[in-house]
Scaffold this motif. Structure first.
Motif, PDB file in Angstrom:
ATOM      1  N   HIS A  23     -42.270 -18.827  70.557  1.00 13.55           N
ATOM      2  CA  HIS A  23     -41.157 -19.758  70.443  1.00 13.55           C
ATOM      3  C   HIS A  23     -40.864 -20.043  68.976  1.00 13.55           C
ATOM      4  N   GLY A  24     -39.570 -20.241  68.695  1.00 13.33           N
ATOM      5  CA  GLY A  24     -39.171 -20.682  67.366  1.00 13.33           C
ATOM      6  C   GLY A  24     -39.152 -19.575  66.352  1.00 13.33           C
ATOM      7  N   ASP A  25     -38.889 -19.981  65.112  1.00 12.63           N
ATOM      8  CA  ASP A  25     -38.719 -19.022  64.032  1.00 12.63           C
ATOM      9  C   ASP A  25     -39.982 -18.211  63.766  1.00 12.63           C
ATOM     10  N   ASP A  26     -41.156 -18.837  63.939  1.00 14.08           N
ATOM     11  CA  ASP A  26     -42.398 -18.144  63.626  1.00 14.08           C
ATOM     12  C   ASP A  26     -42.590 -16.899  64.487  1.00 14.08           C
ATOM     13  N   GLY A  27     -42.170 -16.976  65.733  1.00 14.01           N
ATOM     14  CA  GLY A  27     -42.358 -15.847  66.621  1.00 14.01           C
ATOM     15  C   GLY A  27     -41.177 -14.900  66.683  1.00 14.01           C
ATOM     16  N   LEU A  28     -40.065 -15.253  66.030  1.00 13.39           N
ATOM     17  CA  LEU A  28     -38.863 -14.440  66.178  1.00 13.39           C
ATOM     18  C   LEU A  28     -39.045 -13.034  65.626  1.00 13.39           C
ATOM     19  N   ALA A  29     -39.618 -12.910  64.451  1.00 12.74           N
ATOM     20  CA  ALA A  29     -39.766 -11.591  63.838  1.00 12.74           C
ATOM     21  C   ALA A  29     -40.601 -10.672  64.719  1.00 12.74           C
ATOM     22  N   SER A  30     -41.680 -11.208  65.289  1.00 15.06           N
ATOM     23  CA  SER A  30     -42.523 -10.373  66.141  1.00 15.06           C
ATOM     24  C   SER A  30     -41.815 -10.023  67.442  1.00 15.06           C
ATOM     25  N   ARG A  31     -41.055 -10.980  68.009  1.00  8.38           N
ATOM     26  CA  ARG A  31     -40.313 -10.704  69.235  1.00  8.38           C
ATOM     27  C   ARG A  31     -39.224  -9.667  68.983  1.00  8.38           C
ATOM     28  N   LEU A  32     -38.513  -9.800  67.862  1.00  8.79           N
ATOM     29  CA  LEU A  32     -37.485  -8.813  67.514  1.00  8.79           C
ATOM     30  C   LEU A  32     -38.094  -7.420  67.379  1.00  8.79           C
ATOM     31  N   ALA A  33     -39.208  -7.345  66.654  1.00  6.28           N
ATOM     32  CA  ALA A  33     -39.858  -6.052  66.432  1.00  6.28           C
ATOM     33  C   ALA A  33     -40.371  -5.459  67.735  1.00  6.28           C
ATOM     34  N   GLN A  34     -40.972  -6.301  68.586  1.00 15.31           N
ATOM     35  CA  GLN A  34     -41.500  -5.817  69.860  1.00 15.31           C
ATOM     36  C   GLN A  34     -40.375  -5.297  70.744  1.00 15.31           C
ATOM     37  N   THR A  35     -39.291  -6.088  70.851  1.00 13.77           N
ATOM     38  CA  THR A  35     -38.172  -5.664  71.694  1.00 13.77           C
ATOM     39  C   THR A  35     -37.511  -4.412  71.141  1.00 13.77           C
ATOM     40  N   ALA A  36     -37.356  -4.336  69.816  1.00 14.70           N
ATOM     41  CA  ALA A  36     -36.760  -3.147  69.201  1.00 14.70           C
ATOM     42  C   ALA A  36     -37.575  -1.902  69.533  1.00 14.70           C
ATOM     43  N   ALA A  37     -38.897  -2.023  69.468  1.00 14.70           N
ATOM     44  CA  ALA A  37     -39.754  -0.883  69.784  1.00 14.70           C
ATOM     45  C   ALA A  37     -39.636  -0.486  71.251  1.00 14.70           C
ATOM     46  N   GLU A  38     -39.560  -1.487  72.133  1.00 19.93           N
ATOM     47  CA  GLU A  38     -39.437  -1.205  73.564  1.00 19.93           C
ATOM     48  C   GLU A  38     -38.078  -0.589  73.891  1.00 19.93           C
ATOM     49  N   ILE A  39     -37.025  -1.097  73.256  1.00 20.78           N
ATOM     50  CA  ILE A  39     -35.691  -0.531  73.460  1.00 20.78           C
ATOM     51  C   ILE A  39     -35.637   0.902  72.936  1.00 20.78           C
ATOM     52  N   GLU A  40     -36.292   1.156  71.821  1.00 27.02           N
ATOM     53  CA  GLU A  40     -36.328   2.509  71.268  1.00 27.02           C
ATOM     54  C   GLU A  40     -36.925   3.487  72.278  1.00 27.02           C
ATOM     55  N   LEU A  41     -37.979   3.065  72.967  1.00 26.20           N
ATOM     56  CA  LEU A  41     -38.609   3.927  73.961  1.00 26.20           C
ATOM     57  C   LEU A  41     -37.667   4.191  75.139  1.00 26.20           C
ATOM     58  N   VAL A  42     -36.960   3.160  75.576  1.00 24.29           N
ATOM     59  CA  VAL A  42     -36.024   3.338  76.688  1.00 24.29           C
ATOM     60  C   VAL A  42     -34.889   4.272  76.270  1.00 24.29           C
ATOM     61  N   LEU A  43     -34.340   4.054  75.077  1.00 18.70           N
ATOM     62  CA  LEU A  43     -33.262   4.918  74.592  1.00 18.70           C
ATOM     63  C   LEU A  43     -33.740   6.364  74.447  1.00 18.70           C
ATOM     64  N   ALA A  44     -34.940   6.551  73.909  1.00 16.01           N
ATOM     65  CA  ALA A  44     -35.474   7.906  73.739  1.00 16.01           C
ATOM     66  C   ALA A  44     -35.625   8.601  75.086  1.00 16.01           C
ATOM     67  N   SER A  45     -36.027   7.853  76.097  1.00 17.75           N
ATOM     68  CA  SER A  45     -36.158   8.426  77.429  1.00 17.75           C
ATOM     69  C   SER A  45     -34.789   8.792  78.002  1.00 17.75           C
ATOM     70  N   LEU A  46     -33.810   7.920  77.817  1.00 17.81           N
ATOM     71  CA  LEU A  46     -32.463   8.188  78.322  1.00 17.81           C
ATOM     72  C   LEU A  46     -31.828   9.380  77.623  1.00 17.81           C
ATOM     73  N   LEU A  47     -32.232   9.617  76.371  1.00 18.01           N
ATOM     74  CA  LEU A  47     -31.652  10.695  75.572  1.00 18.01           C
ATOM     75  C   LEU A  47     -32.601  11.880  75.432  1.00 18.01           C
ATOM     76  N   ALA A  48     -33.516  12.017  76.374  1.00 15.67           N
ATOM     77  CA  ALA A  48     -34.451  13.147  76.359  1.00 15.67           C
ATOM     78  C   ALA A  48     -33.738  14.422  76.782  1.00 15.67           C
ATOM     79  N   GLU A  49     -34.390  15.552  76.551  1.00 11.02           N
ATOM     80  CA  GLU A  49     -33.761  16.845  76.788  1.00 11.02           C
ATOM     81  C   GLU A  49     -33.709  17.243  78.262  1.00 11.02           C
ATOM     82  N   ASP A  50     -34.574  16.662  79.090  1.00 13.55           N
ATOM     83  CA  ASP A  50     -34.632  17.105  80.467  1.00 13.55           C
ATOM     84  C   ASP A  50     -33.352  16.753  81.213  1.00 13.55           C
ATOM     85  N   VAL A  51     -32.857  17.695  81.978  1.00 21.15           N
ATOM     86  CA  VAL A  51     -31.623  17.535  82.739  1.00 21.15           C
ATOM     87  C   VAL A  51     -31.888  16.638  83.952  1.00 21.15           C
ATOM     88  N   ARG A  52     -31.005  15.663  84.166  1.00 26.94           N
ATOM     89  CA  ARG A  52     -31.188  14.712  85.249  1.00 26.94           C
ATOM     90  C   ARG A  52     -30.435  15.159  86.499  1.00 26.94           C
TER      91      ARG A  52
END
Length: 331
Positions: A23-52
């Motif tokens: 909660h609050g400003d102290d945790g924002l940077a870590s939450r932003l970084a964590q979510t960014a990393a998780e979103i990166e994984l989802v995007l990488a999976s959606l943009l993988a080479e395997d044909v769906r």
């Protein structure tokens, strides 16, 4: 207004107490970084080479350009807002991340197209060559088109939410935020204000016209990110209304901050060229109000956004901190 549902109310949601340290400003940077990393994984999976299922082929060059435009950079603020809003209502993290990834795909498409010579004509984005520079204009156009299309595929997929009614509402919300009455329409107003369709001279806009343009071009997708999280979580009408007030004020604060950064920040800070708005005669609140008054307006909007969350209690502290971040960021 009642507070958000306990996050125990749906399977997969983390308990509200688990997030106390964030909660609050102290945790924002870590939450932003964590979510960014998780979103990166989802995007990488959606943009993988395997044909769906239902696809014939994923052309290598198109897929590479899409990955160039979507992966490896950015604050991921829009999906963060979706995820954090959904978290208020105990939405399963996997569902929230998919919805956030859809929002980010639309944002990335808009950046790919905005950078084109026919639009803002930028050579760098996030410290690397823009897609049309790394590949070519035709490939960049197709990459943007396909990122946009993929966003709606993600939202319409039952994996994102089992209810067809909810998925339909998500698609409508994202379409309205990004379409003719939102982001794309705002970009059109921006081009017109630059004088693209007259004699080449910039067309002066009133303060009210600038606010409307910015509410569409930038604010609509930021507010839409919040709305999608609320829809995903089954928020009540009163809760949605409060969250939309938050989103609209945050979006406005973000854009004023962006205008200020274009004047004050260095290209190294932003990872792209600066001082371009003034050179093009772009309509901004900095030009309308002056730099110091624009800073005061940025701070007022940030406070307005935080105040809209009064009914949500401490569980919304991270969103309150996000409103301050939108105003105080350095890039």
């Amino acid at each position: 207004m009642s507070s958000a549902k306990s996050s125990d109310s749906k399977s997969g949601g983390s308990k509200s107490g688990d997030a106390d340290s964030h909660h609050g400003d102290d945790g924002l940077a870590s939450r932003l970084a964590q979510t960014a990393a998780e979103i990166e994984l989802v995007l990488a999976s959606l943009l993988a080479e395997d044909v769906r299922e239902g696809e014939i082929l994923r052309p290598d060059r198109l897929l590479a350009a899409m990955r160039h435009g979507a992966l490896g950079g950015g604050k991921r603020l829009r999906p963060f807002l979706t995820v954090e809003t959904a978290r208020l209502f105990g939405v399963a993290p996997a569902q929230a991340l998919r919805a956030g990834a859809a929002v980010e795909l639309v944002h990335c498409y808009s950046l790919v197209h905005d950078d084109l010579p026919a639009m803002d004509d930028d050579d760098t984005r996030r410290g690397q060559p823009t897609v049309h520079k790394a590949y070519d204009e035709g490939t960049a156009i197709l990459a943007g088109d396909t990122l946009l299309t993929l966003a709606f595929e993600v939202l319409a997929d039952p994996t994102t939410h089992p209810s067809g009614d909810v998925r339909s509402a998500l698609v409508v919300a994202l379409a309205r935020a990004s379409g003719v009455g939102g982001m794309a329409g705002g970009q059109m107003l921006d081009l017109a204000a630059e004088g693209r369709f007259a004699d080449g001279a910039a067309i002066p806009l009133s303060e009210a016209e600038i606010r409307r343009l910015q509410a569409m071009k930038t604010g609509a997708l930021l507010a839409g990110s919040i709305e999608i999280g609320a829809l995903l979580g089954g928020a009540s009408a009163a809760q949605r209304a409060a969250l939309m007030r938050y989103g609209k004020a945050l979006g406005a604060a973000f854009q004023v901050a962006d205008d200020i950064l274009d004047v004050e920040a260095s290209p190294e800070q932003l990872g792209k060229a600066t001082a371009k708005d003034q050179g093009r005669g772009k309509a901004t609140l900095v030009s309308a109000l002056g730099l110091e008054a624009a800073k005061r307006e940025r701070d007022r909007l940030s406070a307005e956004a935080a105040a809209a969350l009064e009914g949500f209690g401490a569980e919304a502290d991270t969103l309150r901190a996000a409103a301050r971040f939108a105003a105080e960021r350095a890039n």
